[in-house]
Scaffold this motif. Structure first.
Motif, PDB file in Angstrom:
ATOM      1  N   SER A  65       3.463  55.712 104.210  1.00 31.29           N
ATOM      2  CA  SER A  65       3.343  55.757 105.668  1.00 31.29           C
ATOM      3  C   SER A  65       4.675  55.392 106.310  1.00 31.29           C
ATOM      4  CB  SER A  65       2.257  54.788 106.142  1.00 31.29           C
ATOM      5  OG  SER A  65       2.629  53.453 105.826  1.00 31.29           O
ATOM      6  N   LEU A  66       4.815  55.709 107.601  1.00 37.63           N
ATOM      7  CA  LEU A  66       6.070  55.426 108.302  1.00 37.63           C
ATOM      8  C   LEU A  66       6.421  53.937 108.304  1.00 37.63           C
ATOM      9  CD1 LEU A  66       8.468  56.393 109.941  1.00 37.63           C
ATOM     10  CD2 LEU A  66       7.037  56.299 112.001  1.00 37.63           C
ATOM     11  N   PRO A  67       5.482  53.025 108.624  1.00 36.02           N
ATOM     12  CA  PRO A  67       5.840  51.585 108.594  1.00 36.02           C
ATOM     13  C   PRO A  67       6.329  51.128 107.224  1.00 36.02           C
ATOM     14  CG  PRO A  67       3.769  51.906 109.771  1.00 36.02           C
ATOM     15  CD  PRO A  67       4.102  53.219 109.128  1.00 36.02           C
ATOM     16  N   ASP A  68       5.699  51.643 106.168  1.00 31.56           N
ATOM     17  CA  ASP A  68       6.125  51.271 104.814  1.00 31.56           C
ATOM     18  C   ASP A  68       7.489  51.875 104.476  1.00 31.56           C
ATOM     19  OD1 ASP A  68       3.855  49.775 104.374  1.00 31.56           O
ATOM     20  OD2 ASP A  68       2.752  51.400 103.394  1.00 31.56           O
ATOM     21  N   PHE A  69       7.709  53.119 104.948  1.00 30.66           N
ATOM     22  CA  PHE A  69       9.008  53.759 104.685  1.00 30.66           C
ATOM     23  C   PHE A  69      10.132  53.001 105.380  1.00 30.66           C
ATOM     24  CE2 PHE A  69      12.377  56.842 105.654  1.00 30.66           C
ATOM     25  CZ  PHE A  69      12.666  57.280 104.366  1.00 30.66           C
ATOM     26  N   TYR A  70       9.860  52.501 106.587  1.00 29.95           N
ATOM     27  CA  TYR A  70      10.869  51.740 107.315  1.00 29.95           C
ATOM     28  C   TYR A  70      11.275  50.461 106.575  1.00 29.95           C
ATOM     29  CZ  TYR A  70      10.713  54.505 111.640  1.00 29.95           C
ATOM     30  OH  TYR A  70      10.837  55.511 112.578  1.00 29.95           O
ATOM     31  N   GLN A  71      10.397  49.960 105.720  1.00 26.41           N
ATOM     32  CA  GLN A  71      10.695  48.743 104.972  1.00 26.41           C
ATOM     33  C   GLN A  71      11.316  49.033 103.606  1.00 26.41           C
ATOM     34  OE1 GLN A  71      10.421  45.784 106.485  1.00 26.41           O
ATOM     35  NE2 GLN A  71       9.763  47.026 108.239  1.00 26.41           N
ATOM     36  N   ALA A  72      11.473  50.322 103.285  1.00 28.85           N
ATOM     37  CA  ALA A  72      12.030  50.696 101.979  1.00 28.85           C
ATOM     38  C   ALA A  72      13.498  50.292 101.881  1.00 28.85           C
ATOM     39  CB  ALA A  72      11.882  52.199 101.771  1.00 28.85           C
ATOM     40  N   HIS A  73      13.874  49.836 100.706  1.00 30.61           N
ATOM     41  CA  HIS A  73      15.272  49.450 100.470  1.00 30.61           C
ATOM     42  C   HIS A  73      16.005  50.659  99.878  1.00 30.61           C
ATOM     43  CE1 HIS A  73      14.563  45.234 101.405  1.00 30.61           C
ATOM     44  NE2 HIS A  73      13.454  45.302 100.673  1.00 30.61           N
ATOM     45  N   LEU A  74      16.618  51.436 100.753  1.00 33.12           N
ATOM     46  CA  LEU A  74      17.307  52.652 100.332  1.00 33.12           C
ATOM     47  C   LEU A  74      18.761  52.346 100.013  1.00 33.12           C
ATOM     48  CD1 LEU A  74      15.977  55.166 103.046  1.00 33.12           C
ATOM     49  CD2 LEU A  74      14.887  54.448 100.909  1.00 33.12           C
ATOM     50  N   SER A  75      19.310  53.110  99.083  1.00 42.10           N
ATOM     51  CA  SER A  75      20.738  52.994  98.784  1.00 42.10           C
ATOM     52  C   SER A  75      21.537  53.599  99.939  1.00 42.10           C
ATOM     53  CB  SER A  75      21.063  53.714  97.479  1.00 42.10           C
ATOM     54  OG  SER A  75      20.910  55.125  97.643  1.00 42.10           O
ATOM     55  N   ALA A  76      22.838  53.343  99.938  1.00 40.62           N
ATOM     56  CA  ALA A  76      23.697  53.877 101.003  1.00 40.62           C
ATOM     57  C   ALA A  76      23.648  55.401 101.035  1.00 40.62           C
ATOM     58  CB  ALA A  76      25.134  53.395 100.789  1.00 40.62           C
ATOM     59  N   ILE A  77      23.641  56.035  99.868  1.00 39.39           N
ATOM     60  CA  ILE A  77      23.608  57.498  99.804  1.00 39.39           C
ATOM     61  C   ILE A  77      22.259  58.030 100.256  1.00 39.39           C
ATOM     62  CG2 ILE A  77      23.658  59.465  98.216  1.00 39.39           C
ATOM     63  CD1 ILE A  77      25.824  58.022  96.653  1.00 39.39           C
ATOM     64  N   GLN A  78      21.182  57.371  99.857  1.00 41.21           N
ATOM     65  CA  GLN A  78      19.854  57.804 100.289  1.00 41.21           C
ATOM     66  C   GLN A  78      19.696  57.687 101.801  1.00 41.21           C
ATOM     67  OE1 GLN A  78      17.456  55.195  97.830  1.00 41.21           O
ATOM     68  NE2 GLN A  78      16.935  56.868  96.427  1.00 41.21           N
TER      69      GLN A  78
END
Length: 271
Positions: free
Chosen positions: A157-170
């Motif tokens: 979901s969007l709220p969960d995606f906002y909390q994702a720890h993405l790499s700089a490239i991602q």
């Protein structure tokens, strides 16, 4: 006259280096023959050059120290000295060009966003060069970094995606900027809204997995941030390598002095 400890030590160290150079050279030859992606093809020549260089230098040090070939040991020491100087210059340069720039922390987000202008001019010029960037884009596509992001967060979901720890490239290449205010349909699938943004990256975004934001300035910034982290790690490793080189160089100088003394002894002694 018996060999002194320094000659034997130089010989052992260079024998180890020679043995290590064989798999490095083999890996380069394998990449040149078996590499199918552009990234792999970019690596083969540097790896082969490093392997051949290490092999030749270690042979010079090994023969020079163990066989008392003074001119060969002298050549070995000159090359080692140049390596030490280059290593020091590279380390200082690495810290200088990676000292500037960092990701922008966003409120309520587990990831950061990246702006190209925040980083050093030297890195910006190298990365934004069209020829260089085309190769980088090809490597990023080969790494499937965005496909992995898509698969990992497909049902998120969007709220969960906002909390994702993405790499700089991602963060920079696989999703649109927060400035665009696109509507979330999936980790790599966003719908354009009615809000006009001054960020030029918004017009470059495409939901196609082969395109996404690979043309965006944020993607280049994310790559630079990733490169910056890698360079700092390499610089730290390089410091350790420099210490090793200085120790070997010092021992080599002792072996060179021993060779000269032995040569002078044999020339001065007449049966």
């Amino acid at each position: 006259m018996m060999f002194r400890l320094s000659n034997n030590l130089v010989g052992i160290l260079n024998l180890i280096t020679f043995i290590l150079s064989i798999p490095i050279l083999g890996a380069g030859i394998w990449l040149s023959r078996e590499g199918v992606t552009e990234c792999e093809q970019l690596l083969d020549r540097p790896v082969i050059v490093i392997g051949v260089f290490l092999m030749l230098v270690s042979l010079a040090g090994l023969i020079g120290a163990c066989c008392r070939v003074t001119w060969l040991l002298w050549l070995y020491l000159v090359v080692m000295f140049l390596l030490i100087v280059l290593g020091i210059v590279f380390t200082i340069f690495s810290f200088a060009v990676t000292n500037k720039g960092a990701g922008e922390v966003l409120s309520g987000r587990g990831y950061k966003e990246y702006r190209l202008g925040d980083y050093s001019d030297w890195l910006q010029k190298r990365v934004t060069n069209q020829k260089n960037w085309n190769k980088i884009k090809s490597c990023l596509a080969d790494s499937k970094v965005c496909i992995d992001l898509h698969d990992k967060y497909l049902n998120t979901s969007l709220p969960d995606f906002y909390q994702a720890h993405l790499s700089a490239i991602q963060s920079g290449c696989c999703k649109p900027s927060e400035d665009c205010q696109f509507r979330y349909a999936g980790p790599t699938n966003w719908t354009r809204g009615d809000v006009a943004s001054t960020n030029p990256d918004c017009n470059l975004w495409d939901n196609n997995l082969d395109t996404l934001c690979f043309k965006c300035q944020s993607c280049k910034a994310g790559f630079i941030d990733n490169l910056k982290s890698s360079w700092k790690k390499v610089a730290v490793v390089n410091i350790v390598f420099l210490i090793f080189l200085i120790v070997v160089y010092s021992v080599g100088c002792c072996a060179f002095r021993n060779n000269r003394r032995d040569n002078a002894y044999h020339q001065g002694w007449k049966p």
